[in-house]
Design a protein around this motif. Structure first.
Motif, short mmCIF file in Angstrom:
data_model
loop_
_atom_site.label_atom_id
_atom_site.label_comp_id
_atom_site.label_asym_id
_atom_site.label_seq_id
_atom_site.Cartn_x
_atom_site.Cartn_y
_atom_site.Cartn_z
N GLU A 1 0.82 -1.21 0.00
CA GLU A 1 0.00 0.00 0.00
C GLU A 1 0.85 1.26 0.00
OE1 GLU A 1 -0.92 -2.17 2.80
OE2 GLU A 1 -2.79 -2.99 2.01
N LEU A 5 0.70 4.40 -2.56
CA LEU A 5 0.47 5.78 -2.11
C LEU A 5 1.58 6.71 -2.60
CD1 LEU A 5 -0.89 5.17 1.50
CD2 LEU A 5 -2.18 5.85 -0.53
N VAL A 8 0.91 7.39 -6.12
CA VAL A 8 -0.19 8.35 -6.25
C VAL A 8 0.36 9.78 -6.09
CG1 VAL A 8 -2.26 9.25 -5.11
CG2 VAL A 8 -2.02 6.79 -5.51
N CYS A 9 1.20 9.98 -5.07
CA CYS A 9 1.78 11.29 -4.82
C CYS A 9 2.59 11.74 -6.04
CB CYS A 9 2.69 11.27 -3.60
SG CYS A 9 1.81 11.02 -2.06
N ILE A 23 1.09 12.48 1.45
CA ILE A 23 -0.11 12.00 2.14
C ILE A 23 0.24 11.86 3.60
CG2 ILE A 23 -1.65 10.01 2.45
CD1 ILE A 23 -1.52 9.61 -0.58
N LEU A 81 -4.24 14.81 1.81
CA LEU A 81 -3.31 14.90 0.70
C LEU A 81 -2.89 16.36 0.62
CD1 LEU A 81 -2.17 13.59 -2.03
CD2 LEU A 81 -4.22 14.54 -3.09
N THR A 103 -8.38 12.91 -6.04
CA THR A 103 -7.32 11.96 -5.67
C THR A 103 -7.49 11.51 -4.21
OG1 THR A 103 -5.85 13.15 -7.16
CG2 THR A 103 -4.83 11.58 -5.65
N ALA A 107 -7.71 7.69 -2.98
CA ALA A 107 -6.65 7.11 -2.15
C ALA A 107 -7.17 6.62 -0.79
CB ALA A 107 -5.54 8.13 -1.95
N LEU A 111 -5.16 4.19 1.87
CA LEU A 111 -4.59 4.74 3.10
C LEU A 111 -5.14 3.99 4.31
CD1 LEU A 111 -2.94 6.79 4.67
CD2 LEU A 111 -4.89 8.35 4.59
#
Ligand SMILES: Nc1ncnc2c1ncn2[C@@H]1O[C@H](COP(=O)(O)OP(=O)(O)O)[C@@H](O)[C@H]1O
Ligand SMILES: [Mg+2]
Length: 442
Positions: A1, A5, A8-9, A23, A81, A103, A107, A111
């Motif tokens: 995970e 993440l 994603v960032c 995050i 975020l 987003t 997420a 998270l």
């Protein structure tokens, strides 16, 4: 995970031309960075977003431009975020709020899962239970073996705890943060020996559908536990000896040699020296494996540890079936009397099946035990009685000598014909404390 993440960032940062995106988890007053891309982001804006429960659009703050969107999950705010830009950024900031809000929503479940993982306590590594001299010596052996870089050979009956000892050695060694891999030599088909040990490349033989690493490569930098080493075929013995000598492996179907740094810990319930004499085990391999030897004593030789083990495994077994039943003292006595040919594993199994079969509450009497255990085989019971008689005799004899010498250990030792240290050991084994030599033993 966490990898997801971070990814994603990274993507948000690219999309928004931001200097940094992160995050964080937590609440309005306390937040922890979980993942990020591009460096630190000040927590203040994230905290404000979490407190307000809405996205805070990019605005100037402390010499930078910042924005944050709260992350909602399951009706609660679990994090935020946040993003940062340099002042005077040419990027069109009006889009940023929308992207960040979307987003943050996407997420949220990831998270939440990452947080659940973080909070779950790691299962405690199983400890070697036991306080008898034999067990204390075993633990000392484990420490010694762990601190040296040599191969270890663990000998002991089946179920006596050899694998647990191997794990303890790895955990106490400098390699503890590197992998521990296990290979069960008894379950190694002869035609797959190389593939298992060294790995293979795709198509190197029928059934080799993909590339695969062998146990040696997997254990690189760490420990390789070779269980039931006495069952290794002659061919497998030869292959193993070669890696140990050369410190190099080659995957099946590949020409490249790879160096491997692996510490070998092997275990067996056979007498390998006898196997060598019988021509079933290579003596040169035995020498390579048998650098530090550890003998795991069978359970019947440390019967005083039975109550402790029973307590541990009974707790474990009953909690698994949500039972609050307890064992009667007579049940415990029957368990302590038994000679446990299957050692700790047998004890563990007996208690697990007992916990399943007996009621959820109340006291479990000895009649609930399997018949061979309830009565104890005649031979085992006789042996126990003999051991008991011997022990009682020894204890009285030593106590009497201590009383005659007025508690003077040197004189008592002389009378008994042992050294002072010998007497101290004897007293420890018999449970005689120096302050009460004359206690009535009944
Ligand atoms: N001293 C000990 N304390 C706690 N559990 C033990 C002990 N010795 C063995 N066990 C447990 O007994 C079972 C059998 O042990 P294992 O190490 O697999 O034996 P072996 O490899 O010698 O056959 C395992 O579940 C192990 O956790
Ligand atoms: Mg085993």
């Amino acid at each position: 995970e966490l990898v997801v993440l971070r990814d994603v960032c990274g993507r948000v940062r690219q999309q928004l031309h931001a200097a940094a995106v992160a995050i964080v988890a937590g609440g309005p007053r306390r937040c922890d960075p979980i993942a990020g891309d591009g460096g630190r982001v000040d927590g203040a804006v994230a905290e404000r977003a979490m407190a307000a429960g809405i996205t805070i659009a990019p605005h100037q703050h402390d010499g930078r431009v910042e924005a944050a969107a709260p992350i909602h999950y399951g009706g609660a705010i679990v994090g935020a975020l946040s993003a940062r830009w340099p002042i005077g950024s040419t990027y069109d900031l009006s889009r940023a709020s929308t992207v960040m809000t979307m987003t943050a929503a996407a997420a949220a479940p990831i998270l939440s899962a990452a947080l659940a993982h973080r909070q779950r306590p790691k299962p405690a590594a199983p400890e070697l239970i036991g306080t008898t001299t034999a067990m204390v010596e075993l633990k000392r052996g484990v420490e010694r073996a762990a601190s040296a870089p040599f191969a270890v050979l663990i000998e002991g009956e089946s179920g006596s705890g050899k694998e647990l000892v191997a794990q303890a050695i790895h955990r106490a060694s400098l390699r503890r943060d590197r992998p521990l891999r296990t290979l069960n030599c008894a379950a190694l088909p002869d035609d797959l020996v190389e593939a298992e040990l060294f790995g293979h490349v795709r198509g190197s033989f029928t059934g080799a559908v993909g590339d695969r690493t062998g146990v040696f490569e997997e254990a690189h930098g760490g420990t390789l536990f070779l269980d039931e080493i006495g069952e290794l075929s002659p061919r497998a013995q030869a292959k193993l000896l070669r890696v140990i000598q050369e410190g190099e492996i080659r995957r099946v179907g590949e020409n490249l040699s790879r160096r491997v740094d692996v510490r070998i810990v092997a275990a067996t319930n056979r007498d390998l020296r006898r196997e060598v004499e019988a021509g079933r085990f290579r003596v040169d391999l035995l020498y390579r494996l048998d650098v530090i030897r550890i003998a795991v004593p069978p359970l019947r030789e440390r019967a005083e540890d039975v109550p402790l083990l029973v307590d541990h495994f009974w707790r474990e077994a009953t909690s698994r079936v949500a039972s609050r039943a307890t064992l009667a003292a007579t049940t415990l006595a029957a368990l302590a009397r038994y000679h446990w040919p299957g050692n700790v594993r047998e004890l563990q199994n007996v208690l697990a099946s007992l916990a399943v079969r007996c009621g959820r509450r109340g006291v479990v009497g000895p009649s609930a035990l399997p018949p061979h255990l309830a009565q104890g085989s005649a031979a085992a019971a006789d042996k126990w009685r003999l051991d008991e008689a011997r022990r009682t005799f020894d204890e009285r004899f030593v106590r009497a000598a201590l009383v005659r010498s007025g508690g003077h250990r040197g004189r008592a030792a002389e009378e008994l014909g042992v050294t002072r240290q010998g007497l101290t050991k004897l007293m420890a084994r018999l449970g005689i404390s120096s302050s009460s030599p004359a206690r009535d033993t009944g």
